[in-house]
Design a protein around this motif. Structure first.
Motif, PDB file in Angstrom:
ATOM      1  N   LYS A   1       0.832  -1.209   0.000  1.00  0.00           N
ATOM      2  CA  LYS A   1       0.000   0.000   0.000  1.00  0.00           C
ATOM      3  C   LYS A   1       0.866   1.257   0.000  1.00  0.00           C
ATOM      4  CE  LYS A   1      -4.038  -1.806   2.425  1.00  0.00           C
ATOM      5  NZ  LYS A   1      -4.804  -1.757   3.683  1.00  0.00           N
ATOM      6  N   LYS A   2       1.894   1.266   0.844  1.00  0.00           N
ATOM      7  CA  LYS A   2       2.774   2.434   0.916  1.00  0.00           C
ATOM      8  C   LYS A   2       3.511   2.654  -0.394  1.00  0.00           C
ATOM      9  CE  LYS A   2       3.518   2.370   5.882  1.00  0.00           C
ATOM     10  NZ  LYS A   2       4.464   2.177   6.978  1.00  0.00           N
ATOM     11  N   LEU A   3       4.027   1.576  -0.962  1.00  0.00           N
ATOM     12  CA  LEU A   3       4.746   1.710  -2.240  1.00  0.00           C
ATOM     13  C   LEU A   3       3.800   2.158  -3.340  1.00  0.00           C
ATOM     14  CD1 LEU A   3       7.138  -1.379  -2.242  1.00  0.00           C
ATOM     15  CD2 LEU A   3       7.753   1.030  -1.987  1.00  0.00           C
ATOM     16  N   GLY A   4       2.567   1.666  -3.283  1.00  0.00           N
ATOM     17  CA  GLY A   4       1.581   2.057  -4.284  1.00  0.00           C
ATOM     18  C   GLY A   4       1.298   3.547  -4.255  1.00  0.00           C
ATOM     19  N   LYS A   5       1.351   4.123  -3.086  1.00  0.00           N
ATOM     20  CA  LYS A   5       1.119   5.558  -2.959  1.00  0.00           C
ATOM     21  C   LYS A   5       2.358   6.359  -3.327  1.00  0.00           C
ATOM     22  CE  LYS A   5      -2.328   4.924   0.657  1.00  0.00           C
ATOM     23  NZ  LYS A   5      -2.613   5.038   2.070  1.00  0.00           N
ATOM     24  N   MET A   6       3.537   5.771  -3.152  1.00  0.00           N
ATOM     25  CA  MET A   6       4.783   6.483  -3.406  1.00  0.00           C
ATOM     26  C   MET A   6       5.156   6.507  -4.885  1.00  0.00           C
ATOM     27  SD  MET A   6       6.987   5.020  -0.147  1.00  0.00           S
ATOM     28  CE  MET A   6       8.492   5.217  -1.004  1.00  0.00           C
ATOM     29  N   ILE A   7       4.681   5.542  -5.626  1.00  0.00           N
ATOM     30  CA  ILE A   7       5.065   5.436  -7.034  1.00  0.00           C
ATOM     31  C   ILE A   7       3.912   5.928  -7.897  1.00  0.00           C
ATOM     32  CG2 ILE A   7       5.720   3.822  -8.857  1.00  0.00           C
ATOM     33  CD1 ILE A   7       6.888   2.017  -6.698  1.00  0.00           C
ATOM     34  N   ASP A   8       4.211   6.902  -8.759  1.00  0.00           N
ATOM     35  CA  ASP A   8       3.160   7.383  -9.651  1.00  0.00           C
ATOM     36  C   ASP A   8       2.948   6.374 -10.780  1.00  0.00           C
ATOM     37  OD1 ASP A   8       4.893   7.916 -11.884  1.00  0.00           O
ATOM     38  OD2 ASP A   8       5.459   9.808 -10.965  1.00  0.00           O
ATOM     39  N   PRO A   9       1.827   6.450 -11.490  1.00  0.00           N
ATOM     40  CA  PRO A   9       1.505   5.469 -12.530  1.00  0.00           C
ATOM     41  C   PRO A   9       2.597   5.316 -13.600  1.00  0.00           C
ATOM     42  CG  PRO A   9      -0.417   6.795 -12.040  1.00  0.00           C
ATOM     43  CD  PRO A   9       0.728   7.397 -11.281  1.00  0.00           C
ATOM     44  N   GLU A  10       3.252   6.415 -13.953  1.00  0.00           N
ATOM     45  CA  GLU A  10       4.310   6.341 -14.970  1.00  0.00           C
ATOM     46  C   GLU A  10       5.502   5.534 -14.449  1.00  0.00           C
ATOM     47  OE1 GLU A  10       7.084   9.619 -16.914  1.00  0.00           O
ATOM     48  OE2 GLU A  10       4.949   9.924 -17.421  1.00  0.00           O
ATOM     49  N   ASP A  11       5.887   5.803 -13.192  1.00  0.00           N
ATOM     50  CA  ASP A  11       6.986   5.047 -12.594  1.00  0.00           C
ATOM     51  C   ASP A  11       6.608   3.576 -12.429  1.00  0.00           C
ATOM     52  OD1 ASP A  11       8.660   7.235 -12.440  1.00  0.00           O
ATOM     53  OD2 ASP A  11       8.111   7.718 -10.364  1.00  0.00           O
ATOM     54  N   ARG A  12       5.362   3.317 -12.054  1.00  0.00           N
ATOM     55  CA  ARG A  12       4.894   1.941 -11.907  1.00  0.00           C
ATOM     56  C   ARG A  12       4.984   1.209 -13.244  1.00  0.00           C
ATOM     57  NH1 ARG A  12       2.923  -1.134  -8.408  1.00  0.00           N
ATOM     58  NH2 ARG A  12       2.356   0.429  -6.896  1.00  0.00           N
ATOM     59  N   ALA A  13       4.593   1.868 -14.327  1.00  0.00           N
ATOM     60  CA  ALA A  13       4.669   1.250 -15.657  1.00  0.00           C
ATOM     61  C   ALA A  13       6.120   0.912 -16.004  1.00  0.00           C
ATOM     62  CB  ALA A  13       4.053   2.174 -16.700  1.00  0.00           C
ATOM     63  N   ARG A  14       7.034   1.823 -15.701  1.00  0.00           N
ATOM     64  CA  ARG A  14       8.460   1.555 -15.967  1.00  0.00           C
ATOM     65  C   ARG A  14       8.976   0.403 -15.112  1.00  0.00           C
ATOM     66  NH1 ARG A  14       8.981   7.201 -16.564  1.00  0.00           N
ATOM     67  NH2 ARG A  14       9.656   7.469 -14.417  1.00  0.00           N
TER      68      ARG A  14
END
Length: 138
Positions: free
Chosen positions: A10-23
């Protein structure tokens, strides 16, 4: 441990924006779309499922992980399903025999007699094979 993992997720999900998550997903080998998973179901017991692939993709499964899900299903679930189906079929066969021989008590007595005769006159493998079906008993 699971609780800690979920909190971290949950914390990482909030810290990473969608663009960073895609990368990050791309770096981890997650395909661009669920339809890009190349699932091998050569066993022929089932085929890849679009909804399951969608859920695995949303969870960030790499192709190896997605394949593992299907492999585990084939390894563990299919034998359990076959066992349940065999038990169901066995019950249906027994119900037919009970009906054929006039009720449960009558069938139980005749089954003991048939078993004794078969054991004395047939090879054990034949007895095992014939005793599992209505037609075999008849």
């Amino acid at each position: 441990m699971i609780k800690s993992y979920l909190e971290l997720e949950k914390k990482l999900g909030k810290m990473i924006d969608p663009e960073d998550r895609a990368r990050l997903n791309q770096m981890l080998g997650v395909p661009a779309a669920p339809s890009d998973y190349c699932i091998n179901c050569d066993h022929g017991m089932f085929t890849p499922d679009d909804e399951i692939n969608q859920r695995m993709h949303q969870a960030g499964f790499a192709p190896r992980q997605a394949q593992l899900v299907y492999d585990l299903a084939a390894e563990r679930m299919v034998p359990m399903i076959l066992e349940v189906a065999n038990e169901y079929q066995s019950e249906r066969e027994q119900e037919r025999l009970i009906a054929e021989f006039g009720g449960r008590e009558r069938w139980q007595e005749l089954a003991r007699q048939i078993q004794a005769w078969a054991g004395a006159n047939l090879p054990p493998d034949a007895v095992r094979g014939l005793s599992t079906t209505y037609d075999g008993v008849m």
